[in-house]
Motif scaffolding. Structure first.
Motif, short mmCIF file in Angstrom:
data_model
loop_
_atom_site.label_atom_id
_atom_site.label_comp_id
_atom_site.label_asym_id
_atom_site.label_seq_id
_atom_site.Cartn_x
_atom_site.Cartn_y
_atom_site.Cartn_z
N PRO A 1 46.66 25.72 29.20
CA PRO A 1 47.78 25.38 28.32
C PRO A 1 47.34 24.59 27.09
O PRO A 1 48.07 24.50 26.11
CB PRO A 1 48.72 24.57 29.20
CG PRO A 1 48.00 24.29 30.45
CD PRO A 1 46.83 25.19 30.55
N THR A 2 46.13 24.04 27.13
CA THR A 2 45.58 23.32 25.97
C THR A 2 45.57 24.22 24.74
O THR A 2 45.68 23.73 23.61
CB THR A 2 44.13 22.85 26.28
OG1 THR A 2 44.20 21.94 27.37
CG2 THR A 2 43.48 22.19 25.10
N LEU A 3 45.46 25.53 24.93
CA LEU A 3 45.45 26.46 23.79
C LEU A 3 46.70 26.32 22.92
O LEU A 3 46.65 26.59 21.72
CB LEU A 3 45.31 27.91 24.27
CG LEU A 3 43.91 28.33 24.68
CD1 LEU A 3 43.94 29.64 25.45
CD2 LEU A 3 43.03 28.44 23.45
N LEU A 4 47.80 25.92 23.52
CA LEU A 4 49.03 25.75 22.74
C LEU A 4 49.44 24.29 22.57
O LEU A 4 50.04 23.93 21.57
CB LEU A 4 50.20 26.50 23.40
CG LEU A 4 50.12 28.00 23.35
CD1 LEU A 4 51.30 28.60 24.09
CD2 LEU A 4 50.07 28.51 21.93
N SER A 5 49.09 23.46 23.53
CA SER A 5 49.63 22.10 23.48
C SER A 5 48.60 21.02 23.17
O SER A 5 48.96 19.87 22.97
CB SER A 5 50.31 21.76 24.82
OG SER A 5 49.37 21.84 25.87
N GLY A 6 47.33 21.38 23.14
CA GLY A 6 46.30 20.38 22.85
C GLY A 6 46.35 19.95 21.39
O GLY A 6 46.90 20.64 20.54
#
Length: 148
Positions: free
Chosen positions: A40-45
């Motif tokens: 999810p880091t791809l969108l929220s990091g």
């Protein structure tokens, strides 16, 4: 699928969405959706535009006057974990570039592994001491690569 760049690069400043992401095959889109669920880091990091260099010495950003406008690289970081994404907007030629990564997160003897490539790309890249720390990417024409 929520686009990897919608949150931080809207509008599409350098043509990444138009020239690369929108041209991905359905099988690539499915793989990216799976990666977003797993990482999810791809969108929220936290988002960081990364400087690049063709020669490994002079690094610049795409919005610099003399910056490389064909390779766009960015990182998403959360929980001391960096995911590096890069695109080659050139339609015909491979791009070989050094891309800056987080200096503190990566040790000199470490490497980054390929999570996704829309065309043939190296499976693993070594961290080098350049502009702090960097990796040397080989990106096929109109391709997207993701390393962690």
């Amino acid at each position: 699928m929520q686009n990897l760049l919608d949150i931080h690069l809207n509008p599409d400043f350098w043509g990444v969405r138009e020239h690369c992401l929108e041209n991905l095959r359905p099988s690539h889109i499915e793989r990216l959706e799976g990666l977003i669920r797993k990482y999810p880091t791809l969108l929220s990091g936290a988002f960081f535009l990364r400087s690049t260099s063709r020669n490994g010495t002079f690094f610049s950003y795409p919005d610099d006057e003399v910056g490389d406008k064909e390779v766009i690289a960015w990182s998403r970081i959360s929980d001391d974990h960096e995911i590096l994404c890069a695109t080659n907007l050139n339609q015909e030629n491979y791009a070989v570039v050094y891309v800056t990564v987080d200096d503190v997160m990566h040790s000199i003897d470490s490497s980054m592994k390929c999570l996704f490539a829309s065309d043939l790309s190296p499976a693993e890249l070594n961290i080098e001491v350049r502009n702090g720390k960097a990796i040397r990417l080989t990106i096929p024409p109109h391709a997207l690569v993701i390393y962690c």
